[in-house]
Write a protein that holds these residues in place. Structure first.
Motif, short mmCIF file in Angstrom:
data_model
loop_
_atom_site.label_atom_id
_atom_site.label_comp_id
_atom_site.label_asym_id
_atom_site.label_seq_id
_atom_site.Cartn_x
_atom_site.Cartn_y
_atom_site.Cartn_z
N GLN A 44 -50.52 11.27 12.13
CA GLN A 44 -49.90 12.53 12.51
C GLN A 44 -49.29 12.46 13.91
O GLN A 44 -48.15 12.87 14.12
CB GLN A 44 -50.94 13.66 12.45
CG GLN A 44 -51.26 14.13 11.04
CD GLN A 44 -50.08 14.82 10.38
OE1 GLN A 44 -49.39 15.63 10.99
NE2 GLN A 44 -49.85 14.50 9.12
N ILE A 48 -45.26 12.52 14.68
CA ILE A 48 -44.68 13.59 15.49
C ILE A 48 -44.03 13.04 16.75
O ILE A 48 -42.97 13.51 17.18
CB ILE A 48 -45.73 14.67 15.81
CG1 ILE A 48 -46.14 15.39 14.51
CG2 ILE A 48 -45.20 15.68 16.82
CD1 ILE A 48 -47.31 16.34 14.66
N ASP A 51 -40.77 12.11 15.45
CA ASP A 51 -39.98 13.26 15.02
C ASP A 51 -39.40 14.05 16.20
O ASP A 51 -38.29 14.59 16.11
CB ASP A 51 -40.83 14.19 14.16
CG ASP A 51 -41.13 13.62 12.78
OD1 ASP A 51 -40.48 12.62 12.40
OD2 ASP A 51 -42.03 14.15 12.09
N ILE A 52 -40.16 14.15 17.30
CA ILE A 52 -39.70 14.96 18.44
C ILE A 52 -38.98 14.13 19.49
O ILE A 52 -38.55 14.66 20.52
CB ILE A 52 -40.87 15.73 19.09
CG1 ILE A 52 -41.86 14.76 19.75
CG2 ILE A 52 -41.55 16.63 18.08
CD1 ILE A 52 -42.98 15.46 20.50
N SER A 278 -45.60 20.73 20.76
CA SER A 278 -44.59 20.85 19.71
C SER A 278 -45.01 21.78 18.57
O SER A 278 -46.19 21.88 18.24
CB SER A 278 -44.28 19.47 19.12
OG SER A 278 -45.38 18.99 18.35
N GLU A 280 -44.39 21.16 15.59
CA GLU A 280 -44.83 20.26 14.52
C GLU A 280 -46.34 20.04 14.59
O GLU A 280 -47.02 20.01 13.56
CB GLU A 280 -44.10 18.91 14.63
CG GLU A 280 -42.63 18.96 14.25
CD GLU A 280 -41.72 19.33 15.41
OE1 GLU A 280 -40.49 19.16 15.27
OE2 GLU A 280 -42.22 19.79 16.47
N TRP A 281 -46.87 19.89 15.81
CA TRP A 281 -48.32 19.70 15.94
C TRP A 281 -49.07 20.99 15.65
O TRP A 281 -50.14 20.97 15.03
CB TRP A 281 -48.67 19.18 17.33
CG TRP A 281 -50.16 18.99 17.52
CD1 TRP A 281 -50.99 19.69 18.35
CD2 TRP A 281 -50.99 18.03 16.85
NE1 TRP A 281 -52.28 19.23 18.23
CE2 TRP A 281 -52.30 18.21 17.32
CE3 TRP A 281 -50.75 17.04 15.89
CZ2 TRP A 281 -53.38 17.44 16.87
CZ3 TRP A 281 -51.82 16.27 15.45
CH2 TRP A 281 -53.11 16.48 15.92
N GLN A 283 -48.21 23.14 13.49
CA GLN A 283 -48.25 23.22 12.03
C GLN A 283 -49.27 22.25 11.45
O GLN A 283 -50.01 22.57 10.51
CB GLN A 283 -46.87 22.93 11.44
CG GLN A 283 -46.77 23.15 9.93
CD GLN A 283 -47.03 24.59 9.54
OE1 GLN A 283 -46.40 25.51 10.08
NE2 GLN A 283 -47.97 24.81 8.63
N ALA A 284 -49.32 21.04 12.01
CA ALA A 284 -50.29 20.04 11.54
C ALA A 284 -51.72 20.53 11.74
O ALA A 284 -52.59 20.32 10.88
CB ALA A 284 -50.08 18.71 12.27
#
Length: 322
Positions: A44, A48, A51-52, A278, A280-281, A283-284
């Motif tokens: 994860q 990320i 991704d970022i 982020s 994204e994190w 959400q994770a």
């Protein structure tokens, strides 16, 4: 040109950092089999970071199970102590084992703890068809016949997963913890397999390790070891509300080799902070039952120093170390 040299060149090319820094290679060691908490951390965070844009190429994940994380720790200390391109998944289980001298004399100060960006709530799990409907049912069964219940966990004997049910049992008035059966395996997924297969009666681990099994209907979580119910899993009661005042969370983070420069340490801390900040994190964490817990750089290293001392004292009180 040899195949080995060609492979090394390809690997180096695939793992090159960007983001305005010098060309380096990114690898994250997960000290357990795929599917467990350390594997989750590497995959994860590494994904990320890419991704970022914290790194410009995917981070390679290397699974290195063995000795409850000791094999990977020893590899880093003895073989890669100045590898600036290496990060390693770590958790409360890591510091527990170090505090208990479970890594054959290796100590926490032989690496640098770069940060943690989430806390994984501890859980007590049974198979979906288990007769145990509550934490109280499980505790009372052990008090009546300690040999009737065996736990599986992703830590070694005496590790943090092992300590979770011992703390609960202590709160429940059961003190002869040497009679509690525990089987340590490499990772939470293996521990759940043991329990679903009927080889053990319960699993002790972390929320992120059980989410997929829970959604598949393979297991039931009879207690979460947090102050309050976990967002997204509000139907799972805490141990506290069932009468057992135990909170046991497992931080998720990274360590790096000891002999890297302060600048490189700070660079890794910065990349980890970018992930923590982020969406994204966020959400994770929501998808996997993690609670926010952000400590990076020197602040986290200071926290670790205190944590190791605290766990050593608690382990002695529980009787799992001398």
């Amino acid at each position: 040109m040899t195949k080995r040299l060609v492979g090394a060149l390809i690997t180096s090319a695939v793992l090159t950092f960007g983001a305005g820094g010098a060309a380096t290679a990114a690898e994250c060691i997960a000290p357990a089999n795929p599917g467990g908490g350390w594997d989750f951390t590497c995959r994860q965070i590494g994904k990320i970071m890419f991704d970022i844009g914290a790194v410009d190429k995917p981070v390679q994940v290397t699974n290195m199970p063995g000795a409850g994380g000791g094999l990977a720790f020893g590899n880093v200390v003895n073989e890669r102590s100045d590898d600036t391109d290496l990060i390693v998944a770590a958790s409360t289980a890591t510091t527990t084992r170090l505090a208990q001298n479970a890594y054959a004399g290796m100590t926490a100060d032989q690496v640098r703890f770069v940060g943690a960006i989430g806390a994984d709530p501890g859980v007590i799990v049974v198979a979906a068809d288990s007769a145990f409907q509550s934490l109280g049912d499980l505790v009372e069964a052990i008090k009546a016949d300690p040999g009737s219940v065996a736990f599986a966990g992703g830590s070694a004997v005496g590790g943090f997963d092992h300590m979770k049910p011992l703390m609960v049992l202590k709160e429940g008035g059961f003190t002869d913890i040497t009679k509690v059966k525990y089987i340590g395996v490499d990772g939470g997924a293996d521990a759940i397999t043991q329990t679903v297969g009927g080889f053990t009666q319960a699993m002790t681990g972390d929320m992120s390790e059980v989410v997929s099994f829970l959604s598949n209907g393979d297991i039931r979580v009879i207690a979460v070891l947090t102050d309050e119910r976990v967002p997204g899993f509000e139907d799972i009661p805490t141990a506290k509300e069932q009468g057992y005042d135990v909170v046991a969370v497992n931080w998720r983070g990274l360590y790096v080799p000891k002999d890297i420069s302060d600048a490189r340490f700070d660079e890794w801390a910065g990349k980890l902070q970018q992930v923590a900040d982020s969406p994204e994190w966020a959400q994770a964490m929501a998808d996997n039952g993690l609670a926010p817990f952000t400590k990076v750089g020197g602040d986290f290293q200071s926290y670790i120093d205190g944590l190791v001392a605290d766990i050593a004292a608690l382990s002695k009180e529980l009787g799992v170390t001398q």
